[in-house]
Scaffold this motif. Structure first.
Motif, PDB file in Angstrom:
ATOM      1  N   GLU A 134      -6.545   5.368  -3.598  1.00 42.52           N
ATOM      2  CA  GLU A 134      -5.169   5.556  -4.068  1.00 42.52           C
ATOM      3  C   GLU A 134      -4.814   4.442  -5.058  1.00 42.52           C
ATOM      4  OE1 GLU A 134      -2.346   6.301  -0.847  1.00 42.52           O
ATOM      5  OE2 GLU A 134      -4.026   6.651   0.508  1.00 42.52           O
ATOM      6  N   SER A 158      -2.518  12.685  -4.403  1.00 40.53           N
ATOM      7  CA  SER A 158      -1.159  13.000  -3.932  1.00 40.53           C
ATOM      8  C   SER A 158      -0.051  12.579  -4.893  1.00 40.53           C
ATOM      9  CB  SER A 158      -0.916  12.326  -2.579  1.00 40.53           C
ATOM     10  OG  SER A 158      -0.942  10.925  -2.728  1.00 40.53           O
ATOM     11  N   ARG A 159      -0.368  11.804  -5.936  1.00 42.97           N
ATOM     12  CA  ARG A 159       0.730  11.233  -6.734  1.00 42.97           C
ATOM     13  C   ARG A 159       0.572  11.503  -8.233  1.00 42.97           C
ATOM     14  NH1 ARG A 159       0.486   5.507  -4.336  1.00 42.97           N
ATOM     15  NH2 ARG A 159       0.213   5.030  -6.529  1.00 42.97           N
ATOM     16  N   HIS A 184       0.248  18.140   0.311  1.00 40.83           N
ATOM     17  CA  HIS A 184       0.744  17.370  -0.838  1.00 40.83           C
ATOM     18  C   HIS A 184       1.304  18.265  -1.936  1.00 40.83           C
ATOM     19  CE1 HIS A 184      -1.970  14.073   0.826  1.00 40.83           C
ATOM     20  NE2 HIS A 184      -0.733  13.638   0.938  1.00 40.83           N
ATOM     21  N   ALA A 206       4.570  12.467  -0.554  1.00 39.82           N
ATOM     22  CA  ALA A 206       5.115  11.767  -1.721  1.00 39.82           C
ATOM     23  C   ALA A 206       6.480  12.346  -2.092  1.00 39.82           C
ATOM     24  CB  ALA A 206       4.117  11.855  -2.872  1.00 39.82           C
ATOM     25  N   ASP A 210       6.215  13.751  -7.657  1.00 39.12           N
ATOM     26  CA  ASP A 210       4.759  13.763  -7.499  1.00 39.12           C
ATOM     27  C   ASP A 210       4.258  15.190  -7.247  1.00 39.12           C
ATOM     28  OD1 ASP A 210       4.181  10.852  -7.549  1.00 39.12           O
ATOM     29  OD2 ASP A 210       5.526  10.849  -5.824  1.00 39.12           O
TER      30      ASP A 210
END
Ligand code: DOR
Ligand code: ZN
Length: 366
Positions: A134, A158-159, A184, A206, A210
């Motif tokens: 991450e 996830s972002r 996600h 998130a 996101d």
């Protein structure tokens, strides 16, 4: 819409838990859940108890899978502080090597840069390398893999900053691929509605921005993986809730519901749950294997009705459309819409023949 016939789906990110944590899940229940979800191949993560970090542990887990798996499977090896050189010889027997660069369930987190570089150097370039990475760790592993002249697959992106970095790396020709999980793409931290222990997952849920960025970058997402990570209700309600969501039995229905809503096409789903994972992980064809799906069937997931021992789902009560009505594995009925018919032991190890006889592994750009 008429009944659909799709190829057997592949989930490259599943936590099975057999041996030391079978109270959460074992090969029998995990693969029953997979088949009920239309998934005929799972690749199982090494953050087990004990972890799969050497030949002896790999052999023990292979024996458990051979005895109990109802669908096909592969097993990852876990990167540890001092096993980079020893693992290379085991590559033909493993689904891939998993690097844990960020904290999650289990003890496999690796902090030192020199260890990351060593694993990128030793693990054979033609064998899959998967990273939980991450933020800054994502940039580190993309560079380390590139400098070692090898590909890397990024788990559970996830972002927004992460998917945009992956897009930029792909555009530069880096051999990076990635997966995104249903939770996600369909849940946010603010609005999941999940009680605190149940909402715990890594990477964390998130923000809406996101989630929006993941949908906007769908073309960069190679695979839809569940990160099926079963923990019991008692554990999720306890003082130290472990992170993770069960996902095998809800994933396809979530994607099919998105197809109904015009957010995805069926081809998007088949590419990300069959074609791309098969290519990226060099998986053999499953002859006479398919799933039948009623794309219109409306249903709501209920934890208590799952085959997974977790017996809960973050999507409890969500109205979904589309459900698996039958699974055929190697010409034999494996699921009939209600009952899992494939017996424990029916599953095969995707690495039972060596890597050389598998389809060409992904080494170049996408
Ligand atoms: O939430 C998670 N749980 N994320 C992971 O990557 C690991 C998993 C687990 O093993 O429970
Ligand atoms: Zn995981």
């Amino acid at each position: 819409m008429p009944t659909l016939r799709l190829p057997g789906l592949i989930d490259p990110h599943v936590h099975v838990r057999d041996l030391g944590q079978a109270h959460k899940e074992d090969w029998d229940t995990a693969t029953a859940a997979a088949l009920a979800g239309g998934i005929t191949t799972i690749l199982a993560m090494p953050n087990t108890q004990p972890p799969i970090v050497d030949a002896a542990a790999l052999a023990r887990y292979q024996a458990a899978a051979q005895a109990r798996a109802r669908c096909d499977y592969g097993l990852y090896l876990g990167a540890g502080p001092d096993n980079a050189a020893a693992l290379a010889a085991l590559a033909p027997r493993a689904a891939g090597l998993k690097l844990y660069l960020d904290a999650t369930f289990g003890d496999l987190k690796m902090d030192q840069l020199d260890r990351l570089v060593a694993h990128c150097a030793h693990w054979p370039a033609a064998a899959p390398l998967v990273a939980h990475a991450e933020g800054h760790n994502l940039a580190a592993v993309i560079l380390a893999a590139h400098l070692a002249g090898r590909s890397v697959h990024i788990a559970h992106v996830s972002r927004r900053d992460e998917i945009e970095l992956i897009r930029a790396a792909k555009m530069k020709g880096f051999a990076v691929t990635c997966e995104v999980c249903p939770h996600h793409l369909f849940l946010t931290l603010a609005q999941s509605g999940l009680p605190p222990g149940y909402s715990e997952v890594r990477p964390r849920l998130a923000a809406q921005a996101d989630v929006d960025a993941l949908w906007a970058n769908l073309d960069v997402i190679d695979c839809f993986a569940t990160d099926h990570a079963p923990h019991t209700r008692a554990e999720k309600e306890g003082a130290h809730p472990p992170p993770g969501y069960p996902g095998l039995e809800t994933a396809l229905a979530l994607w099919l519901t998105a197809v109904h809503q015009g957010r995805l096409t069926l081809d998007d789903v088949v590419a990300r749950m069959h074609l791309n994972p098969r290519r990226i992980f060099g998986l053999p064809e499953q002859p006479d294997t398919w799933i039948d799906v009623d794309p219109d069937l409306a249903w709501t997931p209920r934890g208590a009705a799952l085959f997974s021992r977790a017996a809960w789902t973050p999507f409890e009560g969500r109205p979904l459309r589309g459900r698996v009505t039958a699974v055929t594995l190697r010409g034999r009925p494996a699921f009939d819409g209600e009952r899992v018919l494939a017996a424990p032991g029916a599953g095969r190890n995707v690495r039972s023949s060596s890597l050389e006889s598998s389809p060409q592994l992904e080494t170049g750009d996408l």
